[in-house]
Scaffold this active site. Structure first.
Site, PDB file in Angstrom:
ATOM      1  N   SER A 305      33.056  45.260  43.004  1.00 22.33           N
ATOM      2  CA  SER A 305      32.356  44.389  43.950  1.00 22.33           C
ATOM      3  C   SER A 305      32.744  42.929  43.766  1.00 22.33           C
ATOM      4  O   SER A 305      32.838  42.430  42.638  1.00 22.33           O
ATOM      5  CB  SER A 305      30.837  44.531  43.785  1.00 22.33           C
ATOM      6  N   ASP A 306      32.973  42.250  44.884  1.00 27.25           N
ATOM      7  CA  ASP A 306      33.119  40.796  44.867  1.00 27.25           C
ATOM      8  C   ASP A 306      31.845  40.173  44.315  1.00 27.25           C
ATOM      9  O   ASP A 306      30.758  40.737  44.446  1.00 27.25           O
ATOM     10  CB  ASP A 306      33.326  40.278  46.291  1.00 27.25           C
TER      11      ASP A 306
END
Length: 787
Positions: A305-306
């Site tokens: 995930s960013d």
């Protein structure tokens, strides 16, 4: 690069008066629209692709043989099955694509363009190289351009992964997809469409992709069923040759046996189940662009995930202050706010002013303001205090400290402490105009985690999905955010670790192009990977991942590459996708188990029945009716009420076949018992025996759906309303047909039908006691490897 060099590179001289409509039309014809080219296959071709594959091939061969032998009714029924399933799969695939196209239409941006000597607002798709455009705060750069006048602060994190905005001056480039955070500027378009920075990156994703696990499952099942079917057909032909049975009588039977062994509705049911789930997800903020993604999300066990905008708010807030001796926090904040201006839309200024408003204070009237200048690395304002003109200065800590005459080493410790928290640190000074300003202290600003992010990460962990944070920010920032998200004790690495294939919990200092290799690293060790992204450079990684997730702020290229698009901020949609995917898995597992069991039961019963009793136990026409009766019910599994599993769901073909064989053996015993009782106890003639056998196959098929839909005991969960309605309708319909002798059936008494129904109910309850330990049996290492 100088402005003159840019002009020379693109082959024309910038005309500050812009283009004429005629020039624009000529350039548009030459360069094409300012859009990223999309693959748009012909719908007719897509439909015919649904008629190409192992399952359609078998039906098509059978259809041809039926026509050759003159069996028109059977051929018509097989043709209907073939076309119906192809149309269903095509229809739902088109619905998903149309939904994405509607989303793209809503997201189309506009541009201010100088045409024919006047400023116009046009769709960005109409821009051409040489157009003169104007950008304001909050605008997306609609194409690559070189600035002619003005100075701006741009956010190009969607392109490069940089979380800090950068300054751009005349003569410098602004890439398409960048967002203006401060200032205004005008410039000449240098590249559009696929020739832009945006478009060239999109080309990288064309070679990326992953094969769906469900597709591999279908092929594995087909191999098993084909082997079984081939062996039975060979056995029947050998038997016919040894006993002198007419091939003209045996051949139609062999063809129907072939049809009965083909999972006709398998592909259509997979598509329908996924399509129903996609409609449900769309109401929860998740738009599927590839139906197979819902199946993959059930197996996903890694989510990369960013950080910015996904785990954090992507909004700078004032996170801390360190006032100088004799200065209170209120005065420090006030001076920092005076040196800020909301009109610039600078994220740093906006955050400081927001905190001042929260404290209930207002900014005194300023007599002058100089915005932040990259050359001086500070902004300043003048105001009046007690009748005296003062200056308030805000900027880089060391620059402000030098102006205030403060020794740099004096504040090194405080600056380091604040920066270690992942914050952006600013120095503030103020004092009477003309005098050396007094150093007021330090202000720290940070991007805080989303309020729900910690709970979502914990929930995904409970579901067996490990979240790994991937960010372009520093190790210090990543470490602090990880702790706030509950990822204590996380192993942190960077680009070097990705290059080495090392496994970490947090990856910091990562460039967007590194994400592609990160996805491959996890895939190479057998994980099913989800990847979130928003930028152009994220597109290759999004397409490579089994579950590519474009977040709500993603660019169009990222959305086109992803298999699902979140329309709401944060990762809540991912949790919904995982849960929905596991419901889909349970429904598909129900269908697959049921189909294998029924295929084995029907094929073996028809074959052995012919060999043992020397006549057809069920007529070919009734076998086709059986297919309709079974598929009518199994299609309703798409809406069945199911429970999700606490761990990722992975298809295990070996265990699937093993379980199916045991259950099928039990149902074989059942159907032979039905035939035996009808023949020896009830003394029914052959035509009525065939009708009774047909009813037994239908009733056992319906019971088997209820048996395998629940991994625990049948009564552990309530079946879906559509499923129960379909089963009840099926029972009523075939019972009426059998009693009145319709569709080539001999009449059967109500008493015999009632006896058969009672026997079926008792039998399935006993079989349920055997099924539970069977489905809960642990996998062996070899079985896990076969998954």
């Amino acid at each position: 690069m100088s402005k003159a060099a840019d002009d020379q590179a693109i082959g024309y001289v910038v005309n500050l008066k812009g283009l004429t409509s005629a020039e624009a039309a000529r350039l548009l014809a030459e360069h094409g629209p300012n859009v990223i080219a999309e693959d748009k296959p012909n719908p007719l071709r897509l439909f015919f692709k649904k008629l190409w594959g192992p399952v359609p091939w078998m039906l098509e061969v059978t259809l041809a043989l039926e026509l050759i032998m003159g069996n028109r009714i059977e051929a018509l029924i097989i043709g209907f099955l073939l076309v119906f399933n192809a149309f269903l799969g095509f229809l739902h695939q088109q619905k998903a694509q149309n939904a994405l196209n509607m989303l793209r239409t809503r997201l189309q941006i506009k541009a201010r363009v100088l045409r024919d000597g006047t400023w116009q607002v046009l769709a960005s798709s109409e821009l051409v190289p040489g157009d003169y455009v104007h950008l304001r705060v909050g605008d997306f750069a609609p194409a690559d351009l070189v600035i002619s006048e003005g100075q701006v602060l741009i956010d190009q994190s969607a392109l490069t992964g940089e979380s800090v905005p950068v300054e751009r001056e005349p003569g410098e480039n602004v890439y398409s997809g960048s967002v203006l955070r401060r200032g205004e500027a005008s410039g000449t378009v240098t590249a559009t469409g696929s020739q832009s920075f945006f478009g060239k990156t999109a080309e990288l994703m064309r070679g990326a992709g992953s094969r769906g696990h469900a597709e591999a499952l279908v092929m594995s099942i087909m191999r098993y069923l084909l082997l079984m079917d081939g062996a039975l057909v060979v056995a029947i032909l050998i038997y016919a040759g040894l006993t002198g049975l007419s091939l003209l009588k045996v051949m139609p039977f062999a063809l129907i046996l072939l049809v009965a062994s083909v999972p006709v509705a398998l592909t259509a049911t997979f598509t329908l189940t996924s399509a129903v789930a996609s409609l449900d997800l769309s109401s929860k903020g998740v738009l599927l662009t590839r139906l197979a993604a819902i199946e993959e999300s059930a197996a996903m066990n890694e989510l990369c995930s960013d950080k910015t905008g996904t785990l954090t708010l992507n909004e700078l807030t004032l996170s801390g202050m360190q006032a100088a001796d004799g200065v209170d926090d209120g005065d420090l904040l006030l001076m920092g706010a005076l040196a800020s201006d909301e009109r610039t839309q600078d994220p740093l200024d906006t955050a400081i002013l927001a905190r001042l408003r929260e404290s209930g204070n207002a900014v005194p009237e300023k007599t002058g303001f100089t915005p932040f200048d990259p050359a001086t690395k500070r902004s300043e304002a003048t105001f009046t205090r007690d009748g005296v003109v003062w200056r308030a200065i805000k900027g880089a800590p060391h620059v402000v400290a030098t102006l205030a005459g403060v020794e740099g080493t004096f504040w090194e410790g405080a600056i380091s402490d604040l920066a270690a928290s992942g914050a952006r640190v600013l120095g503030v000074a103020a004092g009477p105009d003309g005098a050396v300003p007094a150093f007021k202290g330090l202000i720290a600003l940070a991007d805080p985690p989303r309020p729900e992010a910690r709970a979502i990460i914990a929930e995904l962990k409970k579901l067996g999905v490990r979240v790994r944070m991937v960010t372009g920010d520093s190790m210090a920032t990543a470490r602090v955010v990880a702790a706030e998200l509950g990822m204590e004790g996380a192993v942190i690495g960077g680009r070097e670790e990705i290059a080495k294939g090392a496994i970490c919990d947090i990856y910091a200092g990562v460039y967007p192009e590194d994400k592609f290799h990160l996805v491959q690293t996890f895939q190479n060790i057998g994980h099913t990977v989800g990847m979130t992204g928003d930028g152009v450079n994220d597109a290759p990684a999004l397409k490579q991942a089994e579950v590519g997730i474009a977040v709500s702020t993603a660019t169009d290229v990222a959305k086109a590459a992803a298999s699902m698009v979140l329309t709401d901020s944060g990762l809540k949609g991912v949790v919904e996708a995982v849960k929905t995917g596991r419901r889909v898995y349970q429904r598909l597992l129900t269908y697959t188990l049921n189909k294998i069991v029924k295929t084995i039961q029907v094929a073996v019963f028809l074959s052995l029945g012919l060999i043992i009793f020397r006549h057809f136990v069920v007529t070919p026409l009734l076998v086709l009716l059986l297919l309709f009766a079974n598929d009518f019910v199994t299609m309703s599994i798409a809406n069945d009420n199911v429970r999700i599993s606490p761990e990722p769901d992975v298809w295990n073909v070996r265990m699937l076949i093993k379980t199916s064989l045991i259950i099928a053996a039990a149902w074989l015993a059942y159907i032979f018992a039905v035939f035996g009782v009808g023949k020896d106890v009830l003394g029914l003639p052959i035509p009525e025996l065939r009708t009774l056998s047909f009813l037994g196959l239908v009733y056992s098929g319906l019971s088997n759906v209820l048996l395998v839909r629940e991994r625990s005991y049948m009564w552990s969960s309530r079946p879906g309303g559509y499923l129960m309605l379909a089963i009840a309708s099926d029972v009523v319909m075939v019972s009426l047909l059998a009693h009145f002798g319709v569709f080539g059936m001999a009449k059967v008494a109500w008493s015999d039908i009632g006896l058969l129904l009672a026997f079926t109910v008792v039998y399935v309850l006993l079989l349920d006691l055997i099924k539970v330990p069977l489905l809960k049996a642990p996998q062996t290492p070899s079985e896990a490897a076969a998954s």
